[in-house]
Design an enzyme around this catalytic site. Structure first.
Site, PDB file in Angstrom:
ATOM      1  N   LEU A   1       0.904  -1.065   0.019  1.00  0.00           N
ATOM      2  CA  LEU A   1       0.029  -0.156  -0.019  1.00  0.00           C
ATOM      3  C   LEU A   1       1.118   1.378  -0.117  1.00  0.00           C
ATOM      4  CD1 LEU A   1      -2.855  -0.927   2.544  1.00  0.00           C
ATOM      5  CD2 LEU A   1      -2.937  -0.992   0.049  1.00  0.00           C
ATOM      6  N   ASP A   2       0.501   2.336  -0.557  1.00  0.00           N
ATOM      7  CA  ASP A   2       1.207   3.528  -0.573  1.00  0.00           C
ATOM      8  C   ASP A   2       1.543   3.952   1.000  1.00  0.00           C
ATOM      9  OD1 ASP A   2       1.126   3.480  -3.408  1.00  0.00           O
ATOM     10  OD2 ASP A   2      -0.545   4.779  -3.565  1.00  0.00           O
ATOM     11  N   ARG A   3       2.393   4.947   0.951  1.00  0.00           N
ATOM     12  CA  ARG A   3       2.933   5.383   2.167  1.00  0.00           C
ATOM     13  C   ARG A   3       1.656   6.078   2.930  1.00  0.00           C
ATOM     14  NH1 ARG A   3       6.828  10.383   2.884  1.00  0.00           N
ATOM     15  NH2 ARG A   3       4.773  11.107   2.124  1.00  0.00           N
TER      16      ARG A   3
END
Ligand code: URA
Length: 235
Positions: A104-106
């Site tokens: 998952l993106d930051r």
């Protein structure tokens, strides 16, 4: 015992997914009989070869663990720490050679699976398994019907056209989107093509497994039932 490619042997031992194992090998973190080996195709044999990752002996049998985490923003999904920024595994007391199932993106929150089982991770990630991931998206703008039409068309992500399985408006500035690919930034790219700016992105479901009420930043072991639910068709 038969010989196997080094990358395959490490994945089978639960070190990481096959591709991530190749990266670990390229990074020079793997030793076979005391020698750094950077070629994933190297043939190894569990009976006669001693294999170490980061100087820790690897055995062919490892107790498999499976966690569900509600990922907070600000944490990176990587096993290699980029400078001082926090990584998801910092949230775990004992890392037991854990890694995240996909990324998952930051700034994305929500349902993330964390395990030491490379086969399981590959199965969840691979599009052929048809495991659908559902995201809740909050946007800066109100969502009009033309936005929904463009969202439903999808977008080019990583040289491939990604078309969502479904897109549903829930209320003002909020929609749900289901995808099965799992490509980097896919939901953000699809939203951007539709002219929408995302202010919050949360994954709420993987297959038949819902995030539920698990508080942000907390994790727990998956139950056997939940483990099965991941691969059950849903909605
Ligand atoms: N799609 C994105 O754009 N970001 C995520 O973190 C997950 C899916």
């Amino acid at each position: 015992m038969e010989t196997k490619r080094l990358s395959k042997a490490l994945a089978a031992a639960g070190i990481a997914s096959r591709r991530a194992c190749e990266e670990i090998i390229f990074e020079g973190r793997v030793k076979v009989n005391g020698q750094v080996i950077k070629v994933p195709q190297t043939q190894v044999n569990w009976e006669s070869d001693q294999i170490k990752v980061d100087e820790v002996l690897v055995t062919s049998e490892q107790k498999k663990v499976y966690y569900i985490l509600n990922k907070p923003t600000g944490y990176l999904c990587t096993n290699v720490r980029p400078g001082k920024r926090p990584i998801v595994l910092d949230l775990f007391a004992d890392t037991e050679r854990l890694f995240t199932v996909g990324r998952l993106d930051r700034d994305t929150t929500g349902l993330l699976l964390v395990t030491n089982d490379g086969h399981f991770a590959n199965k969840v990630i691979h599009p052929s398994s048809n495991v659908i991931k559902e995201y809740l998206v909050k946007t800066l703008q109100e969502i009009e019907s033309h936005h929904l039409e463009t969202l439903a068309e999808g977008a080019r992500v990583d040289e491939k056209w990604v078309k969502p399985v479904s897109v549903t408006k829930i209320r003002r500035g909020n929609f749900k989107i289901c995808v099965k690919e799992g490509k980097k930034h896919e939901v953000r790219i699809i939203a951007e093509r539709a002219g929408l700016k995302i202010v919050e992105l949360t994954r709420i479901r993987i297959g038949g497994l819902q995030l539920g009420t698990l508080p942000v930043g907390e994790y727990r072991r998956l139950t056997e039932r939940e483990h099965k639910l991941i691969f059950e068709p849903h909605g």
